[in-house]
Design an enzyme around this catalytic site. Structure first.
Site, short mmCIF file in Angstrom:
data_model
loop_
_atom_site.label_atom_id
_atom_site.label_comp_id
_atom_site.label_asym_id
_atom_site.label_seq_id
_atom_site.Cartn_x
_atom_site.Cartn_y
_atom_site.Cartn_z
CB SER A 195 66.88 -16.97 14.99
OG SER A 195 67.86 -16.46 15.87
CG MET B 110 77.16 -18.11 8.86
SD MET B 110 75.68 -18.23 9.89
CE MET B 110 75.34 -16.51 10.25
CG HIS C 137 74.65 -20.83 14.57
ND1 HIS C 137 74.29 -19.66 13.90
CD2 HIS C 137 75.91 -21.11 14.16
CE1 HIS C 137 75.29 -19.27 13.14
NE2 HIS C 137 76.29 -20.12 13.29
N GLY D 258 77.12 -12.82 14.36
CA GLY D 258 77.34 -11.99 15.56
C GLY D 258 76.12 -11.19 15.97
CG PHE D 259 75.66 -8.08 15.91
CD1 PHE D 259 75.51 -7.68 17.23
CD2 PHE D 259 76.94 -8.10 15.36
CE1 PHE D 259 76.60 -7.29 18.00
CE2 PHE D 259 78.05 -7.72 16.12
CZ PHE D 259 77.87 -7.31 17.44
N GLY D 260 71.75 -10.16 14.98
CA GLY D 260 70.56 -10.30 14.17
C GLY D 260 70.28 -9.00 13.44
N GLY D 261 69.33 -9.05 12.54
CA GLY D 261 68.85 -7.83 11.90
C GLY D 261 69.77 -7.22 10.85
CG HIS E 62 68.92 -20.82 14.50
ND1 HIS E 62 69.67 -21.73 13.77
CD2 HIS E 62 69.71 -19.74 14.67
CE1 HIS E 62 70.87 -21.21 13.53
NE2 HIS E 62 70.92 -20.00 14.06
CG MET F 1 76.57 -15.23 19.32
SD MET F 1 76.16 -13.60 18.67
CE MET F 1 74.78 -14.01 17.60
CG ASP G 122 71.73 -17.36 16.59
OD1 ASP G 122 72.35 -18.09 15.79
OD2 ASP G 122 70.67 -16.77 16.30
CG MET H 152 78.04 -18.11 15.59
SD MET H 152 76.76 -16.84 15.40
CE MET H 152 75.44 -17.59 16.36
N GLY I 77 65.08 -14.60 12.23
CA GLY I 77 64.96 -13.97 13.53
C GLY I 77 64.09 -12.74 13.47
CG ASP J 86 71.68 -18.06 10.74
OD1 ASP J 86 70.80 -17.19 10.91
OD2 ASP J 86 72.42 -18.47 11.66
N GLY J 87 70.57 -15.61 8.26
CA GLY J 87 70.92 -14.20 8.25
C GLY J 87 70.21 -13.41 7.17
N GLY J 88 69.41 -12.44 7.58
CA GLY J 88 68.76 -11.57 6.61
C GLY J 88 67.68 -12.25 5.79
C1 DX5 Z 1 73.56 -14.20 13.36
C2 DX5 Z 1 72.77 -15.39 13.81
C3 DX5 Z 1 71.43 -15.50 13.20
C4 DX5 Z 1 70.48 -14.38 13.52
C5 DX5 Z 1 69.64 -14.15 12.32
O1 DX5 Z 1 74.87 -14.33 13.81
O2 DX5 Z 1 73.46 -16.57 13.50
O3 DX5 Z 1 70.82 -16.74 13.52
O4 DX5 Z 1 69.65 -14.65 14.61
O5 DX5 Z 1 68.87 -13.04 12.54
P1 DX5 Z 1 68.10 -12.31 11.35
O6 DX5 Z 1 67.09 -13.26 10.82
O7 DX5 Z 1 67.52 -11.15 12.05
O8 DX5 Z 1 69.11 -11.92 10.31
ZN ZN Z 2 72.36 -18.47 13.79
#
Ligand code: DX5
Ligand code: ZN
Length: 241
Positions: free
Chosen positions: A19, A148, A77, A153-156, A44, A48, A46, A79, A208, A186-188
């Site tokens: 991502s 999800m 993706h 909304g956010f990475g990490g 991927h 938003m 994102d 959002m 990501g 997707d996520g974490g």
């Molecule tokens: C969050 C995104 C994810 C994000 C994942 O809203 O949809 O795609 O980039 O990031 P990580 O892998 O850091 O959780």
């Molecule tokens: Zn995503």
């Protein structure tokens, strides 16, 4: 319209989708190249809108630029609210897979058809608080379900473990119905959680932070994630199969 690059993937193989949200946007072209050279299976992206999620990122012009820099399949993706308004623009920008959220698509089946008519593969994303049944009626038309495992909304962010049950439930349902939909998370996704999500039934892993912010670099991270994920394909010890 021409059929896009990717065809239905083999369900048994694991795919890693870096991502770019976690990359350095000042060096976006480098980040895309690193993902491709590092063996990323698809990219991927994102998107938003500051309405469906509390963050704003990028749109079709950036996808168009990325398209010129890689032959990896691109998945957007979305959002965003009213995703149907943007399907054509993302298709025209060179997106291969367009993923919309079931929570903002009252006419989800129609939106899936619209994505296909635009020449792309159609995906549906489902938030942590939404029951998996919300996507059951589109399984016959969806090419991909994106579970999800963080609040979008956010990475990490930290992986939400109870989502493993949702992944398993969807895996069972997809298999029982003999649908071809890919199951993506997707996520974490980290070197720890990758094995768990695959064990639960996911086969496409978005990553990501663990790809772009690891000290070992993009290529080694993708490789390590793939190795961790493939451990989830092994039958659990002591369980007959
Ligand atoms: C969050 C995104 C994810 C994000 C994942 O809203 O949809 O795609 O980039 O990031 P990580 O892998 O850091 O959780
Ligand atoms: Zn995503």
């Amino acid at each position: 319209m021409e059929q896009r690059r990717e065809t239905a993937s083999t369900v048994s193989s694991i795919q890693i989708a870096p991502s770019i949200l976690a990359s350095n946007f000042l060096k976006l072209g480098d980040a895309v190249g690193e993902a491709e050279r590092g063996g990323g299976d698809r990219l991927h992206i994102d998107v938003m809108d500051g309405r469906f999620v509390p963050n704003i990122t990028i749109g079709p012009p950036v996808v168009r630029a990325i398209r010129t820099a890689t032959s990896m399949p691109l998945e957007a993706h979305l959002m965003v609210v009213e995703p149907e308004r943007y399907v054509q623009a993302f298709a025209d920008a060179g997106t291969d897979v367009i993923i919309v959220h079931c929570e903002v698509s009252p006419h989800l089946y129609r939106t899936m058809q619209q994505i296909h008519d635009a020449g792309c593969r159609a995906g549906v994303a489902i938030n942590p608080a939404t029951h998996w049944i919300a996507v059951e009626e589109v399984l016959d038309i969806a090419d991909l379900i994106l579970v999800m495992t963080v609040n979008p909304g956010f990475g990490g962010q930290k992986f939400i473990s109870p989502m493993l049950r949702k992944i398993s439930a969807l895996r069972r349902t997809i298999d029982r119905r003999e649908d071809a939909a890919e199951l993506e998370v997707d996520g974490g996704v980290t070197f720890e959680t990758a094995e768990q999500v695959v064990q639960a039934g996911a086969r496409v892993l978005v990553a990501g932070t663990s790809v772009y912010q690891s000290e070992t670099g993009v290529s080694a991270s993708i490789e390590a994630l793939r190795r961790a994920a493939s451990r989830g394909l092994r039958p659990a010890a002591g369980v007959p199969h």
